[in-house]
Write a protein that holds these residues in place. Structure first.
Motif, PDB file in Angstrom:
ATOM      1  N   LYS A   1      56.436   2.358 106.108  1.00  0.00           N
ATOM      2  CA  LYS A   1      56.522   3.646 106.787  1.00  0.00           C
ATOM      3  C   LYS A   1      57.815   4.344 106.386  1.00  0.00           C
ATOM      4  CE  LYS A   1      58.821   2.458 111.094  1.00  0.00           C
ATOM      5  NZ  LYS A   1      58.844   2.521 112.522  1.00  0.00           N
TER       6      LYS A   1
ATOM      7  N   GLU B   1      60.634   1.693 105.329  1.00  0.00           N
ATOM      8  CA  GLU B   1      60.620   0.362 105.924  1.00  0.00           C
ATOM      9  C   GLU B   1      59.309  -0.346 105.594  1.00  0.00           C
ATOM     10  OE1 GLU B   1      62.532   0.605 110.062  1.00  0.00           O
ATOM     11  OE2 GLU B   1      61.884   2.662 109.617  1.00  0.00           O
TER      12      GLU B   1
ATOM     13  N   THR C   1      56.463  -3.466 105.466  1.00  0.00           N
ATOM     14  CA  THR C   1      55.865  -4.393 106.421  1.00  0.00           C
ATOM     15  C   THR C   1      55.624  -5.705 105.673  1.00  0.00           C
ATOM     16  OG1 THR C   1      54.739  -2.515 107.431  1.00  0.00           O
ATOM     17  CG2 THR C   1      53.962  -4.696 108.056  1.00  0.00           C
TER      18      THR C   1
ATOM     19  N   TYR D   1      54.736  -9.499 104.637  1.00  0.00           N
ATOM     20  CA  TYR D   1      53.796 -10.531 105.041  1.00  0.00           C
ATOM     21  C   TYR D   1      54.538 -11.852 104.942  1.00  0.00           C
ATOM     22  CZ  TYR D   1      50.022 -13.853 105.016  1.00  0.00           C
ATOM     23  OH  TYR D   1      49.215 -14.917 105.319  1.00  0.00           O
TER      24      TYR D   1
ATOM     25  N   SER E   1      56.775  -8.590 100.185  1.00  0.00           N
ATOM     26  CA  SER E   1      57.063  -7.263 100.706  1.00  0.00           C
ATOM     27  C   SER E   1      56.948  -6.232  99.599  1.00  0.00           C
ATOM     28  CB  SER E   1      58.477  -7.231 101.295  1.00  0.00           C
ATOM     29  OG  SER E   1      58.747  -5.978 101.849  1.00  0.00           O
TER      30      SER E   1
ATOM     31  N   THR F   1      65.148  -7.174 105.888  1.00  0.00           N
ATOM     32  CA  THR F   1      64.248  -6.044 106.154  1.00  0.00           C
ATOM     33  C   THR F   1      63.719  -5.410 104.880  1.00  0.00           C
ATOM     34  OG1 THR F   1      66.019  -4.392 106.178  1.00  0.00           O
ATOM     35  CG2 THR F   1      65.484  -5.486 108.283  1.00  0.00           C
TER      36      THR F   1
END
Length: 183
Positions: free
Chosen positions: A2, A16, A18, A20, A28, A107
């Motif tokens: 997102k 950002e 998400t 796995y 990612s 992140t």
């Protein structure tokens, strides 16, 4: 993945992912053409990928490019960094605003920095790898540096500086850089 606008810097975004995660680790996506395009950026404008490795306390910046400037995507691919963006676009509604971020390998968040903004970071871990995706080939004659501890900017660097380049150490103040750019 997102995309989120950065309110302190007009035109800046955080992308950002998400990831796995499972017992093997994680996977990612760190770049997605459709997500980049969804916020009005040209994903094919980026022409150069670079990587810097820093040790804890190293400070790099504050850097920007003269002329057309340079937009970039920045991500800490390993370790953690304290990242800083200063809006130096005179026509921007966020002119002279400072925004700070903690980027990390946990992140894999990517920060989009518009052309005309100064950028710098400090490594917070023993090793920190920072990846850059830049929209113009590097031209050292356009390099501009602002002193990292300029009192007008009052950037709250989290650690004592352990090392920096001579160019960064001898950089002029923000006022000097702006005066030179007005000419």
């Amino acid at each position: 993945m997102k995309a989120t606008e950065v309110p302190e810097i007009a035109g800046a975004y955080l992308f950002e992912p998400t990831p796995y995660a499972d017992e093997r680790g994680f996977f990612s996506r760190t770049f997605d053409v459709d997500v980049v395009r969804s916020v009005g950026l040209d994903p094919y404008a980026f022409v150069q990928d670079s990587l810097s490795r820093s040790v804890r306390g190293v400070l790099r910046g504050l850097h920007l490019r003269s002329g057309e400037g340079e937009a970039k995507l920045v991500r800490c691919s390993y370790g953690r960094i304290f990242d800083v963006v200063v809006d130096l676009r005179p026509d921007s509604p966020t002119y002279r605003n400072v925004a700070t971020f903690h980027l990390s390998d946990e992140t894999q968040t990517t920060l989009y920095i518009p052309a005309g903004c100064a950028h710098g970071f400090q490594a917070l871990t023993e090793t920190a790898d920072t990846s850059y995706r830049i929209d113009r080939p590097h031209d050292p004659t356009e390099d501009v540096t602002i002193v990292f501890d300029d009192p007008e900017l009052a950037i709250p660097w989290p650690l004592p500086v352990t090392s920096m380049s001579q160019r960064d150490r001898e950089a002029p103040s923000l006022a000097e850089v702006l005066k030179h750019q007005e000419k």
